[in-house]
Design a protein around this motif. Structure first.
Motif, PDB file in Angstrom:
ATOM      1  N   ALA A 321      16.294  34.971  92.361  1.00  0.00           N
ATOM      2  CA  ALA A 321      16.397  34.092  91.192  1.00  0.00           C
ATOM      3  C   ALA A 321      17.669  34.458  90.451  1.00  0.00           C
ATOM      4  O   ALA A 321      18.137  35.601  90.518  1.00  0.00           O
ATOM      5  N   ASP A 322      18.236  33.490  89.772  1.00  0.00           N
ATOM      6  CA  ASP A 322      19.462  33.745  89.019  1.00  0.00           C
ATOM      7  C   ASP A 322      19.467  32.845  87.783  1.00  0.00           C
ATOM      8  O   ASP A 322      18.533  32.075  87.561  1.00  0.00           O
ATOM      9  N   PHE A 323      20.502  32.942  87.000  1.00  0.00           N
ATOM     10  CA  PHE A 323      20.594  32.164  85.760  1.00  0.00           C
ATOM     11  C   PHE A 323      22.032  31.747  85.535  1.00  0.00           C
ATOM     12  O   PHE A 323      22.971  32.316  86.108  1.00  0.00           O
ATOM     13  N   PHE A 324      22.193  30.737  84.689  1.00  0.00           N
ATOM     14  CA  PHE A 324      23.526  30.376  84.210  1.00  0.00           C
ATOM     15  C   PHE A 324      23.453  30.093  82.719  1.00  0.00           C
ATOM     16  O   PHE A 324      22.369  29.828  82.176  1.00  0.00           O
ATOM     17  N   ASN A 385      33.368  48.944  78.563  1.00  0.00           N
ATOM     18  CA  ASN A 385      33.666  48.647  79.953  1.00  0.00           C
ATOM     19  C   ASN A 385      32.456  47.943  80.562  1.00  0.00           C
ATOM     20  O   ASN A 385      31.402  48.562  80.747  1.00  0.00           O
ATOM     21  N   VAL A 386      32.584  46.646  80.883  1.00  0.00           N
ATOM     22  CA  VAL A 386      31.441  45.894  81.406  1.00  0.00           C
ATOM     23  C   VAL A 386      30.986  46.442  82.755  1.00  0.00           C
ATOM     24  O   VAL A 386      29.859  46.164  83.187  1.00  0.00           O
ATOM     25  N   PRO A 392      24.170  43.810  88.065  1.00  0.00           N
ATOM     26  CA  PRO A 392      24.959  42.584  87.914  1.00  0.00           C
ATOM     27  C   PRO A 392      24.383  41.563  86.926  1.00  0.00           C
ATOM     28  O   PRO A 392      25.153  40.962  86.170  1.00  0.00           O
ATOM     29  N   PRO A 393      23.046  41.333  86.899  1.00  0.00           N
ATOM     30  CA  PRO A 393      22.538  40.369  85.919  1.00  0.00           C
ATOM     31  C   PRO A 393      22.817  40.781  84.468  1.00  0.00           C
ATOM     32  O   PRO A 393      23.150  39.937  83.633  1.00  0.00           O
ATOM     33  N   LEU A 394      22.670  42.087  84.158  1.00  0.00           N
ATOM     34  CA  LEU A 394      22.991  42.547  82.810  1.00  0.00           C
ATOM     35  C   LEU A 394      24.464  42.308  82.498  1.00  0.00           C
ATOM     36  O   LEU A 394      24.822  41.852  81.411  1.00  0.00           O
ATOM     37  N   LYS A 395      25.311  42.634  83.457  1.00  0.00           N
ATOM     38  CA  LYS A 395      26.756  42.422  83.277  1.00  0.00           C
ATOM     39  C   LYS A 395      27.049  40.944  83.016  1.00  0.00           C
ATOM     40  O   LYS A 395      27.846  40.599  82.133  1.00  0.00           O
ATOM     41  N   LYS A 396      26.396  40.065  83.761  1.00  0.00           N
ATOM     42  CA  LYS A 396      26.602  38.625  83.612  1.00  0.00           C
ATOM     43  C   LYS A 396      26.175  38.151  82.221  1.00  0.00           C
ATOM     44  O   LYS A 396      26.873  37.351  81.579  1.00  0.00           O
ATOM     45  N   GLN A 397      25.042  38.666  81.730  1.00  0.00           N
ATOM     46  CA  GLN A 397      24.601  38.305  80.379  1.00  0.00           C
ATOM     47  C   GLN A 397      25.546  38.890  79.335  1.00  0.00           C
ATOM     48  O   GLN A 397      25.846  38.252  78.318  1.00  0.00           O
ATOM     49  N   GLY A 398      26.014  40.111  79.583  1.00  0.00           N
ATOM     50  CA  GLY A 398      26.970  40.723  78.677  1.00  0.00           C
ATOM     51  C   GLY A 398      28.250  39.912  78.582  1.00  0.00           C
ATOM     52  O   GLY A 398      28.831  39.758  77.496  1.00  0.00           O
ATOM     53  N   GLU A 399      28.671  39.360  79.692  1.00  0.00           N
ATOM     54  CA  GLU A 399      29.890  38.544  79.697  1.00  0.00           C
ATOM     55  C   GLU A 399      29.678  37.222  78.967  1.00  0.00           C
ATOM     56  O   GLU A 399      30.612  36.680  78.367  1.00  0.00           O
TER      57      GLU A 399
END
Length: 452
Positions: A321-324, A385-386, A392-399
């Protein structure tokens, strides 16, 4: 309100912990991903040996352990004796403690309304123009964080009383990548593309969305997140601010317009699994399950970052599962990239050198990166530093936070309880049941007028 309901109400249980200077999760200097220079620089100017710092916050269990892993570095740097405590009923406890004249040095709270009340009664210490400028310079969408942290004091003057730390993102749409790949669908970049994808999925004979508003006594709240996201994508942030304060009425076209935008998705039988009639009766915890059915019962689900807790056991985020990011309107480019969310704010409830030093510690990248490298932590701090994010999902939300041009706190949580956790919730149930946006808005406004 919403947050408190979902956490549940339990008997008073006080949890107290102290930091052990030897318990450092990551050894300073060893992993180059961390900004150890910020830690070493902080150590030089803060000697608090012989002093005590008391912190009261909402974190218990796993979150408390994670917070302890952060404040251990503050103890290591300063030599302070730090005592952290929490309570199942922390909202009531902080009021009791401040009114009794025995507050902690620092309080960390997730409710701006409660913070506003504490500030208005003179229980908080302003953090000063320097911290205000720091937020403007160092947090993405800095003015948004200054706005969220500014309250009116007992003297009637507005001042910065809070430091935002540990943020949650709500502006997310969840999907199953394999389902998208099989059907040839692409992640939309604009709201117009999201609507076109919705129509395409329906034209293919499938149901685009799973939407569920059921939540026991809090039924209706998931729809308020939808409306808040759509308000931020159709109106400027200042209109959103006026709305949550009722400086514009609920019947304003800006508000009914956002309701109708939600209705475009939720009130069309072709767009929702089970049809529009199922929206109010489907529990929000069950609603994403259609994503994982074979064949899928739906392809899209709007919900905050916590929803994977209700995905099938073993689901790997980023793979299964993923998100955008819930996209903005191409036709409303001037509104930038708004993000809806929530978070916690640190306050000085007893002005001591140790309390002031702790706020300064929260300005160091290391105070963020230590928690980032584990789980359940997001920050808008531009200097972190991301790559230190734990997955990766946390990094994506952080971005998503770092790319935000505007951040706004969950609107229903900013409204009076009888509205945000009452009339707004029930109004949304009526709305998906077929009541017009004008009639729903009039009902909510009537409830608001009754408490003025």
């Amino acid at each position: 309100m919403k947050r408190s309901f979902l956490m549940g109400v339990a008997a008073l249980a006080l949890v107290v912990g102290t930091a052990d200077a030897a318990e450092l999760k990551f050894k300073p200097g060893e992993d180059s991903k961390f900004n150890w220079a910020s830690f070493e620089e902080f150590k030089k100017g803060h000697d608090l040996k012989g002093q005590t710092l008391t912190i009261f916050g909402p974190w218990r269990g796993e979150d408390e352990a994670l917070f302890k892993s952060v404040y251990a570095y503050f103890v290591e740097a300063t030599g302070v004796d730090l005592k952290y405590s929490s309570s199942e009923n922390y909202e009531q406890q902080i009021v009791i403690d401040t009114q009794a004249g025995s507050p902690p040095d620092v309080a960390i709270l997730p409710q701006p309304g409660l913070i506003a009340d504490l500030a208005s009664k003179g229980y908080l210490t302003p953090l000063g123009d320097e911290t205000k400028q720091w937020l403007l310079d160092n947090y993405a969408a800095g003015q948004s964080w200054v706005d969220l942290s500014t309250y009116t004091g007992k003297d009637g003057k507005a001042a910065l009383y809070a430091f935002p730390y540990k943020i949650d993102v709500k502006s997310l749409v969840w999907y199953v990548p394999e389902n998208f790949e099989d059907a040839g669908y692409e992640v939309p970049k604009t709201m117009e593309e999201l609507k076109a994808l919705t129509e395409k999925i329906a034209a293919d004979g499938e149901k685009p969305w799973c939407i569920g508003l059921g939540s026991g006594g809090a039924t209706g709240w998931p729809a308020t997140d939808w409306v808040e996201d759509l308000m931020l994508r159709t109106q400027s942030a200042d209109v959103y601010d006026k709305w949550v304060k009722n400086e514009i009425p609920f019947t304003d076209p800006a508000v009914t317009g956002a309701l109708d935008e939600f209705g475009w998705f939720a009130r069309n039988d072709k767009f929702v699994d089970g049809g529009a009639a199922a929206v109010a009766s489907t529990d929000f915890r069950d609603s994403p399950k259609g994503l994982f059915a074979s064949p899928p019962k739906c392809y899209l689900h709007h919900q905050a970052s916590f929803i994977p807790s209700f995905f099938p056991e073993g689901t790997v985020i980023g793979e299964d599962a993923d998100f955008f990011y819930m996209p903005p309107y191409e036709s409303k480019k001037e509104l930038g990239n708004p993000v809806l969310g929530a978070g916690t704010l640190a306050l000085i409830t007893k002005d001591t050198p140790a309390a002031r030093a702790f706020i300064e510690f929260l300005k160091t990248p290391i105070a963020h990166e230590v928690w980032m490298a584990q789980t359940s932590f997001l920050t808008p701090y531009k200097s972190v530093n991301v790559e230190t994010y734990g997955n990766p999902p946390l990094k994506k939300q952080g971005e998503i936070l770092l790319n935000a041009t505007t951040f706004r706190f969950d609107g229903s949580d900013l409204m009076p309880g009888k509205i945000g956790a009452g009339a707004f919730w029930t109004g949304m149930v009526d709305f998906v049941g077929g009541k017009s946006s004008a009639d729903v808005a009039a009902g909510v406004q009537k409830a608001w007028d009754a408490i003025k």
